[in-house]
Design a protein around this motif. Sequence first.
Motif: not given
Length: 91
Positions: A25-34, A76-89
């Motif tokens: 969750g923390d990475q998912l918030e920070a990565t889109p800003a970057e 962009e790939k990292q955000v997609a991967d993080l979203q997938f992991i967050d959805d799975a969790r």
Amino acid sequence: MSEGHLRARIAAWGREKQWVPAYVGDQLEATPAELRAARENVTIWTARAESQTDPAEAEQLRAAAERMCERVAELEKQVADLQFIDDARAA
């Protein structure tokens, strides 16, 4: 519960935790800003390169913008991967 039952539950919880996706969750918030900042840099550096009168300086700015475009693709790939992991969790 007996001590044996408690120990069995603790061991079972340890085994279950191995299968739970990581909290991102923390990475998912920070990565889109970057990602937004990187996209802005591409736009700025490209515009500065187009307005530059010195060819060497313009080339440096274009190269910097190109490197940042590569970083945008990575993010962009990292955000997609993080979203997938967050959805799975969440599931």
